[in-house]
Enzyme design. Structure first.
Site, PDB file in Angstrom:
ATOM      1  N   ASP A  14      -1.295  -6.780  -6.611  1.00 17.51           N
ATOM      2  CA  ASP A  14      -2.160  -6.178  -5.589  1.00 17.51           C
ATOM      3  C   ASP A  14      -3.448  -6.999  -5.549  1.00 17.51           C
ATOM      4  OD1 ASP A  14      -3.188  -4.258  -3.733  1.00 17.51           O
ATOM      5  OD2 ASP A  14      -4.284  -3.294  -5.352  1.00 17.51           O
ATOM      6  N   SER A  15      -4.369  -6.592  -4.682  1.00 17.02           N
ATOM      7  CA  SER A  15      -5.654  -7.287  -4.610  1.00 17.02           C
ATOM      8  C   SER A  15      -6.552  -6.919  -5.790  1.00 17.02           C
ATOM      9  CB  SER A  15      -6.369  -6.912  -3.313  1.00 17.02           C
ATOM     10  OG  SER A  15      -6.636  -5.520  -3.314  1.00 17.02           O
ATOM     11  N   CYS A  56       1.051  -3.198  -2.857  1.00 17.17           N
ATOM     12  CA  CYS A  56      -0.034  -3.338  -1.885  1.00 17.17           C
ATOM     13  C   CYS A  56       0.491  -3.012  -0.490  1.00 17.17           C
ATOM     14  CB  CYS A  56      -0.555  -4.779  -1.929  1.00 17.17           C
ATOM     15  SG  CYS A  56      -1.802  -5.120  -0.690  1.00 17.17           S
ATOM     16  N   GLU A 100     -13.674  -0.442  -6.023  1.00 13.80           N
ATOM     17  CA  GLU A 100     -13.819  -1.657  -6.838  1.00 13.80           C
ATOM     18  C   GLU A 100     -15.292  -1.995  -7.107  1.00 13.80           C
ATOM     19  OE1 GLU A 100     -11.377  -3.675  -8.161  1.00 13.80           O
ATOM     20  OE2 GLU A 100      -9.559  -3.214  -7.020  1.00 13.80           O
ATOM     21  N   CYS A 114      -2.688   2.960   1.170  1.00 12.52           N
ATOM     22  CA  CYS A 114      -3.223   1.829   0.408  1.00 12.52           C
ATOM     23  C   CYS A 114      -3.154   2.268  -1.045  1.00 12.52           C
ATOM     24  CB  CYS A 114      -4.667   1.570   0.841  1.00 12.52           C
ATOM     25  SG  CYS A 114      -5.593   0.534  -0.311  1.00 12.52           S
ATOM     26  N   HIS A 120      -4.905   1.731  -3.514  1.00 13.40           N
ATOM     27  CA  HIS A 120      -6.167   2.113  -4.163  1.00 13.40           C
ATOM     28  C   HIS A 120      -6.448   3.613  -3.971  1.00 13.40           C
ATOM     29  CE1 HIS A 120      -7.125  -2.207  -4.330  1.00 13.40           C
ATOM     30  NE2 HIS A 120      -8.168  -1.913  -5.087  1.00 13.40           N
TER      31      HIS A 120
HETATM   32  N1  DGL Z   1      -4.390  -1.897  -2.451  1.00 10.77           N
HETATM   33  C1  DGL Z   1      -4.121  -2.651  -1.292  1.00 10.77           C
HETATM   34  C2  DGL Z   1      -3.331  -1.935  -0.261  1.00 10.77           C
HETATM   35  O1  DGL Z   1      -2.485  -1.167  -0.658  1.00 10.77           O
HETATM   36  C3  DGL Z   1      -5.137  -3.683  -0.858  1.00 10.77           C
HETATM   37  C4  DGL Z   1      -6.474  -3.146  -0.505  1.00 10.77           C
HETATM   38  C5  DGL Z   1      -7.482  -4.229  -0.161  1.00 10.77           C
HETATM   39  O2  DGL Z   1      -7.671  -5.143  -0.965  1.00 10.77           O
HETATM   40  O3  DGL Z   1      -8.057  -4.147   0.935  1.00 10.77           O
HETATM   41  O4  DGL Z   1      -3.477  -2.107   0.914  1.00 10.77           O
END
Ligand code: DGL
Length: 244
Positions: free
Chosen positions: A7-8, A70, A144, A175, A177
């Site tokens: 993921d990011s 992600c 984050e 997402c 996160h």
């Molecule tokens: N967690 C990610 C997602 O599911 C990426 C979020 C991001 O870096 O903008 O989209």
């Protein structure tokens, strides 16, 4: 089996946690691309460039399958990645859409990054469903530590006011996160079903039992990151910083 998960940033750890809960007996290599965060506001071209570096790293670690933890990557460049790589790659969005269809849900709110919302992937694949799409661009920076968390309540209320107004009871955390904001989301909306894509991916996947293991890498180790990772995974790990 050695499994790559990426993921990011820390969002994908919500997926890793579920995978390890349902499939503890596997070897996981996790990569969080904190150097290139956020993914959700990048163009497809920019995203493809950074994600290929992550996948190349995971392949160098000899993973046999890759789970995209992600929503952004799964909804925008999934096909391009499958075309480029021969290692099997699994999209987290496909598993979620299959589950929503199985449950025959009629009204759903999708909370996701700008890139996922602009792809309209849920709307396109859930043709008979009333889909309310909401782009929540500030959630990832808050999670984050890039935006002060004192703004959290403000953004939760701003993004979710239509979900409340329309009394939608099914909310997809589109997402990875966003499970980290589930308590705040429920505090504002009351009793709603929040769909965690990591849980859906984990229980809908079959993996043959194998050897256990875990390595967690991030491309940028910021202050407090290891503690956040421990909290999400509910175990004490040592994260590694890895340039890509
Ligand atoms: N967690 C990610 C997602 O599911 C990426 C979020 C991001 O870096 O903008 O989209």
């Amino acid at each position: 089996m050695r499994i790559g998960v990426f993921d990011s940033g820390i969002g994908g750890l919500t997926v890793l946690k579920e995978l390890r809960k349902y499939h503890k007996d596997q070897e996981y290599i996790y990569f969080g691309d904190t150097k290139n965060l956020p993914y959700g506001t990048k163009s497809k071209e920019e995203l493809f460039e950074v994600v290929c570096k992550v996948i190349d790293f995971l392949i160098s670690k000899d993973v046999k399958i890759i789970f995209i933890a992600c929503g952004t990557v799964s909804s925008t460049i999934y096909q391009e990645l499958c075309n480029k790589y021969s290692v099997p790659i699994v999209s987290i969005i496909d598993a979620t859409i299959a589950e929503l269809k199985r449950q025959e849900i009629k009204d759903v709110a999708i909370l996701a990054t700008p890139a996922t919302i602009n792809s309209h992937v849920f709307k396109k694949k859930l043709a008979d469903v009333n889909v309310l799409e909401i782009s929540c661009s500030k959630f990832v920076p808050i999670i984050e530590n890039k935006i002060d968390s004192k703004f959290k309540k403000l953004y939760v209320e701003q993004y979710l006011k239509d979900v409340k107004k329309e009394r939608i009871k099914h909310v997809v955390l589109g997402c990875t996160h966003y499970p980290l904001l589930e308590t705040d989301i429920k505090a504002y909306l009351g009793e709603v079903n929040c769909y965690n894509m990591g849980t859906i991916l984990a229980y809908s996947t079959y993996l043959k039992p194998a050897k256990e293991g875990l390595e967690v890498y991030f491309s940028h180790n910021y202050e407090g990151l290891n503690e956040k990772a421990n909290t999400i995974l509910e175990e004490k790990i040592n994260i590694l910083e890895q340039e890509i």
